[in-house]
Design a protein around this motif. Structure first.
Motif, PDB file in Angstrom:
ATOM      1  N   GLN A   4       0.814  -1.213   0.000  1.00  0.00           N
ATOM      2  CA  GLN A   4       0.000   0.000   0.000  1.00  0.00           C
ATOM      3  C   GLN A   4       0.855   1.273   0.000  1.00  0.00           C
ATOM      4  O   GLN A   4       0.504   2.259  -0.658  1.00  0.00           O
ATOM      5  N   SER A   5       1.984   1.262   0.717  1.00  0.00           N
ATOM      6  CA  SER A   5       2.708   2.503   0.975  1.00  0.00           C
ATOM      7  C   SER A   5       4.083   2.597   0.336  1.00  0.00           C
ATOM      8  O   SER A   5       4.692   3.672   0.384  1.00  0.00           O
ATOM      9  N   SER A   6       4.590   1.516  -0.220  1.00  0.00           N
ATOM     10  CA  SER A   6       5.934   1.564  -0.795  1.00  0.00           C
ATOM     11  C   SER A   6       6.012   2.641  -1.875  1.00  0.00           C
ATOM     12  O   SER A   6       5.260   2.626  -2.852  1.00  0.00           O
ATOM     13  N   LEU A   7       6.941   3.561  -1.728  1.00  0.00           N
ATOM     14  CA  LEU A   7       7.071   4.651  -2.694  1.00  0.00           C
ATOM     15  C   LEU A   7       7.667   4.157  -4.005  1.00  0.00           C
ATOM     16  O   LEU A   7       7.348   4.684  -5.070  1.00  0.00           O
ATOM     17  N   ALA A   8       8.536   3.175  -3.949  1.00  0.00           N
ATOM     18  CA  ALA A   8       9.072   2.606  -5.181  1.00  0.00           C
ATOM     19  C   ALA A   8       7.951   1.969  -6.000  1.00  0.00           C
ATOM     20  O   ALA A   8       7.903   2.101  -7.236  1.00  0.00           O
ATOM     21  N   LEU A   9       7.037   1.293  -5.315  1.00  0.00           N
ATOM     22  CA  LEU A   9       5.916   0.677  -6.008  1.00  0.00           C
ATOM     23  C   LEU A   9       4.937   1.733  -6.513  1.00  0.00           C
ATOM     24  O   LEU A   9       4.398   1.612  -7.626  1.00  0.00           O
ATOM     25  N   ARG A  27       7.555  -7.364  -6.932  1.00  0.00           N
ATOM     26  CA  ARG A  27       8.288  -8.538  -6.458  1.00  0.00           C
ATOM     27  C   ARG A  27       9.425  -8.125  -5.526  1.00  0.00           C
ATOM     28  O   ARG A  27       9.668  -8.767  -4.494  1.00  0.00           O
ATOM     29  N   GLN A  28      10.137  -7.055  -5.895  1.00  0.00           N
ATOM     30  CA  GLN A  28      11.255  -6.598  -5.065  1.00  0.00           C
ATOM     31  C   GLN A  28      10.764  -6.107  -3.711  1.00  0.00           C
ATOM     32  O   GLN A  28      11.394  -6.376  -2.683  1.00  0.00           O
ATOM     33  N   VAL A  29       9.654  -5.377  -3.701  1.00  0.00           N
ATOM     34  CA  VAL A  29       9.110  -4.888  -2.434  1.00  0.00           C
ATOM     35  C   VAL A  29       8.702  -6.055  -1.545  1.00  0.00           C
ATOM     36  O   VAL A  29       8.981  -6.064  -0.337  1.00  0.00           O
TER      37      VAL A  29
END
Length: 436
Positions: free
Chosen positions: A242-247, A333-335
């Motif tokens: 929900q919060s990952s900035l990269a995503l 996937r990385q997150v």
């Protein structure tokens, strides 16, 4: 003579102080504030964000009214004519797009691009929090390594001196002295390496902040080492999704590619615009009033053939969309992998710190027992030296485990997109000044 020497010494010391770079003591938050002002990576992302914001205004301009003023002055000389003719033409035109599919979708693509740039900038802010913390704790790690290396060197030097004294009075063989000398030389080499590592760690910190620090606050020994809160891996994964900035950046980039492909396809559609034009012609030489003309209307156009450029741009946009989809999938996937791995690592760090603390106590007991055995003749000097080295290695491992725990905890929060300045403020409360 004494006064002259003292005066020269004082002047030399004062000059050295004036010429020396400004050094300061700092805690974690002070170092972070310096980094916010000076970090080059954050400045780059900020400039990119401003560029993206300017692109929104450019994209909006194609859908706003267009006003243009033009004028021409000409002089015509004709063979056989008694005099030349001078003309002045002035035109004022305006248009407003009624339907422009390419500009409409291009604007939406730029808006999504700005969302991606904004997420990247916020991610850069979190990255700065993490980089400052890593550099700060690397300095503390290097200082602890140096202190333990110095203490180990001194402890082994005492063993060497004791062995030398015993050899001089004939109590032990020369082999024991040589063993102690070899251990001392190894400890001295380790201390020299630790001094170099400390200098490098300070330079790494200076690279981020452009500030030199005389010393920084140290970590309190009673820092609580606890499991992640909440101690639920799936909860951290859900938070990251929900919060990952990269995503978020990858998702915005995907939406931008979708809108850009629509813009390319819209080049096959007609464009419709409302236009108005006012023009005035005059013959200034002959004082003719000229003609005034006002035109209002609707103009439409459609591209019939442009050399295959539009079709090629559509193909390019299709491949760009495929790339964006793959990038979004890779980011997710990385997150997921980073969040799961870091959650496990932090829990492992908690247990490791506890185990390292027990190892120190066990090593202290083992060293005491070995020294006692050496005094009564059941152990030799090699056993004592090995026990000394094991104790200092256990202390270094304990210090390293604490710093690994802190850094991995921050990495976990960044992977989940929740790392904030308040996390550094909380850590800063567990730092104390030192008089070293």
């Amino acid at each position: 003579m004494y006064c002259k020497t003292y005066r020269k010494t004082f002047l030399a010391s004062a000059l050295a102080l004036l010429m020396a770079p400004a050094l300061q003591a700092a805690n974690l938050m002070q170092v972070y504030q310096d980094a916010v002002q000076q970090d080059a990576e954050l400045a780059i992302e900020k400039a990119r964000l401003q560029q993206s914001r300017a692109q929104i205004s450019q994209a909006n301009s194609f859908l706003l009214p267009q006003v243009e003023a033009a004028g021409t002055w000409s002089r015509v000389d004709m063979d056989g004519a008694p005099e030349s003719t001078t003309n002045l033409n002035m035109t004022l035109s305006a248009s407003q797009a009624l339907f422009h599919g390419e500009a409409w979708f291009a604007r939406k693509a730029v808006q999504q691009g700005f969302s991606a740039a904004e997420a990247r900038y916020r991610d850069a802010e979190q990255n700065l929090l993490l980089r400052v913390s890593e550099a700060y704790f690397n300095v503390l790690r290097a200082e602890d390594n140096l202190r333990s290396s110095q203490a180990e060197e001194q402890a082994i030097k005492r063993q060497l001196d004791q062995a030398q004294e015993q050899y001089d009075v004939g109590l032990i063989a020369i082999t024991n002295v040589l063993e102690a000398r070899a251990a001392y030389d190894g400890a001295r080499a380790m201390r020299i390496a630790a001094e170099g590592a400390l200098m490098i760690s300070y330079e790494d910190l200076e690279q981020i902040t452009r500030q030199r620090y005389e010393r920084i606050d140290v970590l309190q020994p009673d820092l609580p080492v606890i499991a992640p809160q909440p101690n639920d891996r799936q909860a951290w994964v859900d938070q990251a999704l929900q919060s990952s900035l990269a995503l978020q950046s990858a998702r915005a980039g995907l939406r931008a590619s979708e809108e850009q492909l629509k813009a390319s396809r819209a080049r096959h559609l007609p464009t419709v615009a409302l236009f108005g034009e006012y023009s005035k012609d005059s013959d200034r030489l002959n004082n003719y009033g000229g003609d005034n003309q006002t035109v209002l209307g609707v103009r439409g156009s459609v591209q019939l053939y442009g050399g295959g450029r539009t079709s090629a741009q559509i193909r390019e946009g299709s491949f760009a969309l495929e790339e964006a989809r793959s990038s979004e999938e890779l980011a997710q996937r990385q997150v997921l992998q980073q969040t799961r791995s870091l959650f496990t690592q932090v829990n492992t760090d908690v247990l490791t710190v506890q185990a390292r603390a027990l190892a120190i106590r066990s090593s202290e007991s083992a060293l005491e027992a070995t020294r006692t055995g050496y005094e009564v003749g059941t152990r030799n000097i090699v056993d004592v030296l090995n026990a000394e080295r094991a104790l200092w290695a256990a202390r270094r491992d304990y210090d390293a485990a604490r710093y690994n725990y802190l850094v991995n905890q921050l990495r976990l929060k960044r992977a989940a997109g929740t790392l904030a300045e308040s996390d550094l403020q909380e850590l800063n409360q567990w730092l104390v000044k030192t008089s070293r």
